[in-house]
Scaffold this active site. Structure first.
Site, PDB file in Angstrom:
ATOM      1  N   ASP A 154      -9.291   3.572  -1.717  1.00 26.91           N
ATOM      2  CA  ASP A 154     -10.135   3.894  -0.562  1.00 26.91           C
ATOM      3  C   ASP A 154     -11.527   4.357  -0.981  1.00 26.91           C
ATOM      4  O   ASP A 154     -11.856   5.552  -0.930  1.00 26.91           O
ATOM      5  CB  ASP A 154      -9.454   4.969   0.287  1.00 26.91           C
ATOM      6  CG  ASP A 154      -8.112   4.496   0.826  1.00 26.91           C
ATOM      7  OD1 ASP A 154      -7.876   3.277   0.824  1.00 26.91           O
ATOM      8  OD2 ASP A 154      -7.308   5.349   1.246  1.00 26.91           O
TER       9      ASP A 154
ATOM     10  N   GLU B  30       2.458   5.157  -4.035  1.00 31.48           N
ATOM     11  CA  GLU B  30       2.372   6.101  -5.158  1.00 31.48           C
ATOM     12  C   GLU B  30       3.672   6.864  -5.441  1.00 31.48           C
ATOM     13  O   GLU B  30       3.871   7.201  -6.629  1.00 31.48           O
ATOM     14  CB  GLU B  30       1.222   7.090  -4.912  1.00 31.48           C
ATOM     15  CG  GLU B  30      -0.153   6.474  -4.952  1.00 31.48           C
ATOM     16  CD  GLU B  30      -0.490   5.632  -3.727  1.00 31.48           C
ATOM     17  OE1 GLU B  30      -1.322   4.713  -3.843  1.00 31.48           O
ATOM     18  OE2 GLU B  30       0.092   5.876  -2.658  1.00 31.48           O
TER      19      GLU B  30
ATOM     20  N   ASP C 131       0.859  -1.188   0.000  1.00 34.30           N
ATOM     21  CA  ASP C 131       0.000   0.000   0.000  1.00 34.30           C
ATOM     22  C   ASP C 131       0.899   1.242   0.000  1.00 34.30           C
ATOM     23  O   ASP C 131       2.123   1.158   0.099  1.00 34.30           O
ATOM     24  CB  ASP C 131      -0.890  -0.032   1.237  1.00 34.30           C
ATOM     25  CG  ASP C 131      -2.088   0.901   1.143  1.00 34.30           C
ATOM     26  OD1 ASP C 131      -2.276   1.546   0.083  1.00 34.30           O
ATOM     27  OD2 ASP C 131      -2.849   0.982   2.130  1.00 34.30           O
TER      28      ASP C 131
END
Length: 810
Positions: free
Chosen positions: A473, A399, A396
């Site tokens: 999300d 980015e 996770d």
């Protein structure tokens, strides 16, 4: 693009004084807002909303903003100072090499249907951002810049977690064609139709503009979807065949509190005979957000916990993110610092220090091979204490996410170990992180022969080689369930097939009806996981009462029954490049009426899915291509479809117990019908074949088989492929042709474990007098039952193997 920064001094004063009011900052939250020493948090600043008149225009889908021609700056108004240094809130981009950009305009003749540019929370078909007379749908171009977006907005071109700069055109005149703009820097893409859609000579234009990089353009000529995706697979890599367990149901929450909580959740699934394959642990399982560790108080016996789950046929996944806690007593940080593996500041002198879940953090440079190799080595069982072969990984925040960075990411002028600026490789970071993790899960096992499973939030072109992706999300709202299918189809347009949206929504609380509809939809998306935020109420399947639990279990059971089909479609996708989850036009490129459809889709070529995405729904409208006939998978009845066009829209029942799913006439689908609690326990279960006769009373289908776990299907050619065919006009009830990879492979070892126990044939016009099994030199009369009212024929206990050749004749 016009960015008005206002007066520089004024901006600094607002940001430094008014924004924090002199309060001491002690940290940052995931939305990028500050946490203060007094325990309070920075409040989000209000964004100016459009007027009522403009809002009404937004709802009508017209004039949503200025077009590209109105965004251009006149030369005399251009801020040349901002070209060399640019401010964003408290942050500045030094741009040491000055202003850079590279762009190109591409025209797709005779087309007004463009797709691609994932990921955006918008329709699968790309909508216009530029148009004559100001008529276009979006006010801004599609932005491709991987970002950790907190509570993302719907129906927007804003950047999300991952991006693929691929555009595909579908046209009756020019067929299927694509363009891959190979550039990992921040990119904007305008979409324009000229002249107006529907007029003679219509064409679609795309204008790519990237902040840096070179012109590296690949044209994909098609001319049909199958050919184009074969070309794209050869260019960017093929879908990796996932282990079977990863296609089952995944149960996740931020966070399961401790080992007792894990055991209780697992026991409840067992008690209710509710199938699931993987239980997940979020960041709280670690020792102070130090990845590759366990909290000694809440998870003191991680190996025993994993072995307990593994003994019941389950696996576990733990989260491991790319930010590393800056703690000199933490072995990962200590070693990474000593070896010089971190991304550097803009001068290249110091390790970059940003803020994420652990607080002060540094970020490994996954653009460098030696760093990826080092990271992969951290998954060795001797290094990752408490890990076992039953443990897999979730990546996770890749980015990368930096809570106190510009737009919750890194400054663009940071340097990797090769002295290249972050702006040059930003969109590659998440994919390279997932790649390194997947390589680590492979290397940790002797012989490097066990397939990995890694879920990633961020991605780029080629991520299909390394694992699964999810849409991030989302929220527990009907609108997020509704946008899930278009988003997932967009990802599949970009050849990312192993994708899913979290069942139930991550933020907020879901009710029984929304949870039921989401579980039904999730059972027919490639990656199938339930997840929830720590502030959300517990939402394991039994938390909504017995009646709802039974509905949720029924949806999960439908998924598990179809696992042989799912596994086969994934294998076919890896071979051909065609996506697993397909838009209607991918299978029916000659039917323009289906080009814009994104509220229904196909799994492979043979299952049509229409998720129910609104409250209180009892009926749904399904658009059927008339070139094939269709059967309801629950009743096994052929749909009564009439019409003179290429498609027909039918209103069907879809009460709370029903998700409309249809099998294509002319297909044969394998299932396993014995209720088990995990895919591992189904390994040797027999198959039931569902034969849906087409208009010509023929059907065909494929069943792919291997050990479902290792790379032996590649290394030793240890696999088998059964090709079933039926032709009632030629007196062939069903025939099996078998291909095995090698003579000593699966055919010799497992024929007795690949038994077909039932064959169901739908659409049989008349009862046959006899069905005879011919295998080798022997002929045997088959027992069967035929129902003239339903036109269903069932052959029970034929006693044949899917790995042996045989024919059943009428």
């Amino acid at each position: 693009f016009d960015v008005d920064l206002g007066d520089e001094d004024e901006v600094e004063e607002v940001e430094e004084v008014d924004r924090h009011g002199g309060k001491e900052i002690v940290g940052y939250w995931e939305d990028g807002l500050a946490i203060y020493a007094d325990g309070s948090r920075e409040e989000a600043r209000e964004v100016e909303t459009p007027s009522e008149e403009n809002a009404e225009d937004d709802e009508l889908g017209v004039d949503k903003g200025e077009g590209r021609e109105q965004r251009r700056l006149d030369e005399e108004d251009f801020d040349t100072d901002g070209m060399w240094e640019e401010k964003f809130g408290d942050h500045s981009d030094s741009k040491p090499f000055g202003p850079m950009s590279v762009g190109m305009e591409l025209t797709f003749p005779a087309s007004n249907h463009l797709f691609g540019l994932p990921e955006h929370a918008s329709s699968t078909q790309l909508k216009t951002t530029v148009g004559s007379d100001g008529h276009h749908y979006y006010k801004e171009p599609y932005r491709l810049y991987n970002l950790d977006v907190f509570e993302y907005e719907l129906d927007e071109t804003m950047a999300l977690y991952g991006h693929i700069p691929l555009v595909i055109s579908q046209s009756m005149t020019t067929g299927t064609a694509g363009a891959f703009w190979f550039n990992p820097t921040e990119t904007f893409v305008d979409i324009e139709e000229t002249p107006a859609a529907g007029s003679e000579g219509v064409a679609s234009k795309t204008h790519f503009m990237s902040e840096s990089g070179i012109v590296d353009l690949f044209l994909l000529p098609g001319p049909d979807p199958a050919a184009l995706y074969g070309q794209y697979a050869r260019l960017t890599g093929r879908l990796a065949l996932p282990p079977m367990f990863s296609l089952g149901y995944h149960q996740c929450r931020w966070n399961y509190r401790d080992e007792a909580d894990v055991y209780a959740v697992h026991a409840k699934f067992e008690e209710l005979d509710y199938p699931y394959d993987v239980l997940w642990l979020d960041i709280e399982h670690t020792d102070g957000k130090r990845y590759f560790t366990w909290d000694p108080k809440t998870f003191p016996h991680p190996e025993d916990m994993q072995k307990k789950l593994g003994g019941d046929g389950r696996r576990m996944v733990t989260i491991i993110d790319p930010h590393i806690k800056r703690d000199n007593n933490y072995y990962i940080h200590k070693e990474a610092t000593a070896l010089g593996l971190y991304i550097k500041d803009k001068k290249g002198d110091k390790d970059y220090d940003g803020w994420c879940w652990p607080g002060s953090s540094s970020y490994l440079d996954f653009t460098t091979e030696k760093v990826r190799d080092w990271w992969a080595d951290q998954f060795q069982y001797g290094k990752y204490k408490g890990s076992t072969p039953e443990l897999f990984t979730w990546n996770d925040m890749n980015e990368p996410s930096v809570f106190n960075g510009p737009e919750v990411s890194m400054q663009k002028d940071l340097l990797n170990l090769n002295k290249s600026e972050h702006r040059e490789w930003h969109n590659l970071y998440g994919m390279l992180f997932q790649r390194s993790t997947a390589e680590g899960l492979i290397k940790r096992n002797e012989g490097h022969n066990v397939r990995p499973f890694v879920l990633s939030r961020s991605f780029f072109a080629g991520s299909q080689r390394y694992g699964a992706i999810w849409t991030g999300d989302n929220e527990a709202k009907w609108s997020h369930l509704e946008i899930a299918a278009p988003m997932l189809l967009g990802l599949n347009v970009g050849a990312l097939s192993f994708v899913g949206a979290d069942v139930g929504g991550f933020f907020g609380n879901t009710d029984a009806e929304l949870m039921t509809r989401w579980m039904q939809a999730g059972a027919y998306q490639p990656f199938f996981r339930g997840h929830a935020h720590h502030d959300a109420k517990r939402r394991e399947p039994w938390m909504f009462g017995d009646e709802t639990m039974v509905r949720l279990r029924r949806a999960a059971m439908a998924r598990y029954a179809l696992l042989p089909f799912w596994y086969t479609v994934f294998w076919q996708a890896g071979v051909s490049g065609m996506p697993v989850m397909r838009t209607m036009w991918m299978q029916y490129p000659k039917i323009p009426e289906l080009y814009s459809v994104d509220d229904q889709y196909l799994i492979g070529s043979d299952l049509l899915i229409k998720p129910v995405t609104s409250a209180g729904t009892t009926t749904s409208t399904v658009q059927f291509p008339l070139s094939d006939c269709w059967y309801d998978v629950d009743t096994m009845q052929r749909m009564n479809l009439k019409g003179g066009a290429k498609t027909v829209s039918i209103t069907v029942s879809s009460d709370i117990d029903k998700i409309p799913v249809y099998q294509r006439g002319g297909s044969i689908i394998p299932r396993k019908l014995r209720l088990r609690r995990s895919s591992h326990l189904m390994m040797n279960d027999p198959y039931t074949l569902y034969v849906a006769l087409g208009h010509d009373f023929k059907a065909e289908g494929t069943l792919y088989m291997d050990d479902e776990t290792t790379f032996d299907h590649e290394k030793r050619q240890d696999f088998g492929v059964a090709t079933f065919s039926s032709s009632w006009g030629d007196k062939i009830a069903i025939r099996n042709s078998v291909h095995v990879g090698s003579d000593d492979a699966i055919n010799a070892k497992a024929a007795s474990a690949r038994i077909v126990e039932r064959i169901v044939v739908m659409g049989v016009p008349v009862e046959p007098r006899e069905i005879s099994l011919k295998s080798a030199d022997k002929a045997t009369s088959m027992e069967f039952q035929y129902d003239a009212s339903t036109k269903i024929l069932v052959i029970r206990k034929p006693g044949v193997s899917a790995l042996e050749e045989w024919t059943m004749e009428l």
